[in-house]
Design an enzyme around this catalytic site. Structure first.
Site, PDB file in Angstrom:
ATOM      1  N   THR A  83      -2.859  -2.204  -2.112  1.00  0.00           N
ATOM      2  CA  THR A  83      -3.310  -3.587  -2.131  1.00  0.00           C
ATOM      3  C   THR A  83      -3.523  -3.976  -3.584  1.00  0.00           C
ATOM      4  O   THR A  83      -3.973  -3.150  -4.386  1.00  0.00           O
ATOM      5  CB  THR A  83      -4.618  -3.772  -1.347  1.00  0.00           C
ATOM      6  OG1 THR A  83      -5.254  -4.990  -1.721  1.00  0.00           O
ATOM      7  CG2 THR A  83      -5.597  -2.639  -1.624  1.00  0.00           C
ATOM      8  N   CYS A 197       0.058 -10.180  -3.920  1.00  0.00           N
ATOM      9  CA  CYS A 197      -0.668  -9.742  -2.736  1.00  0.00           C
ATOM     10  C   CYS A 197       0.381  -9.056  -1.876  1.00  0.00           C
ATOM     11  O   CYS A 197       1.482  -9.597  -1.691  1.00  0.00           O
ATOM     12  CB  CYS A 197      -1.305 -10.916  -1.998  1.00  0.00           C
ATOM     13  SG  CYS A 197      -2.065 -10.443  -0.439  1.00  0.00           S
TER      14      CYS A 197
END
Length: 230
Positions: A83, A197
């Site tokens: 992430t 992202c």
């Protein structure tokens, strides 16, 4: 082959893409029945997202450092935090480990530099776009200028990520909105746009835009394959 430690579940939708990319990449490189050597700890994203909204970054650092340590003890040779946003606590995680952490921003910045990009747009969660932990690394360590969308656009992007993409929802209206934001960044002079992202590549792909897109999930996975096979 080195064992890749994956700290995932943030969200599991993008972690699944990581796992697929790692195995497909190793098979492509080695052929036959080869696949990646992987250890994965997939956390419950609900508690992570709650702490993010509360601003409890110390609690998040402690939680993820413990999970990362489990991967090291289990035999991982290096670590991926799957992430972008949680790289905010990468320094604390690194301090808890005796194995290397392959930083997603460094991997992305190296790819940008190799392509000659000196001014880049950044899409991601509000945390990634608005705080310094990601942008500052590109600016200070790689001399890459970083441009983020305006406030209204940042909220739109953040909401789509948390209300749609982490749930596996790919909405055509949201895709159109993202493409408008990307085009606005292009008009502001960026030479490329970071999909900062790990879920955004579910929504927009390189063929959708004029400006080049740098998919952090794919870049991170490919760098992990290179390190695993080195």
């Amino acid at each position: 082959m080195k064992t890749i430690g994956m700290l995932g579940g943030m969200s599991w939708e993008s972690t699944a893409h990581y796992y697929q990319a790692l195995n497909q990449g190793v098979k492509k490189r080695l052929g036959g029945h080869h696949s990646a050597e992987v250890l994965m700890r997939s956390v419950d994203f609900s508690s992570i997202a709650e702490k993010q909204e509360q601003g409890d970054w110390l609690g998040l650092a402690e939680t993820l450092a413990k999970e990362a340590k489990k991967l090291e003890v289990g035999g991982a040779d290096f670590l991926l935090i799957c992430t972008n946003t949680m790289h905010k606590v990468a320094p604390e995680i690194e301090q808890s480990l005796n194995i290397p952490l392959l930083h997603i921003a460094d991997v992305t910045a190296k790819a940008l530099a190799q392509s000659g990009v000196t001014k880049v747009g950044l899409l991601g969660t509000a945390f990634t776009m608005e705080q310094d932990f990601y942008k500052k690394r590109l600016i200070d360590d790689f001399s890459i200028e970083v441009v983020v969308p305006n406030g209204v656009q940042r909220k739109l992007i953040h909401d789509v990520i948390y209300q749609e993409l982490v749930h596996g929802i790919v909405n055509s209206v949201s895709k159109s909105d993202f493409l408008v934001v990307i085009d606005d960044l292009r008009e502001r002079g960026v030479e490329a746009v970071i999909l900062g992202c790990t879920e955004i590549a579910m929504l927009v792909q390189p063929q959708d835009t004029v400006v080049p897109l740098f998919d952090t999930t794919e870049l991170h996975a490919q760098a992990a394959i290179e390190l695993a096979l080195a």
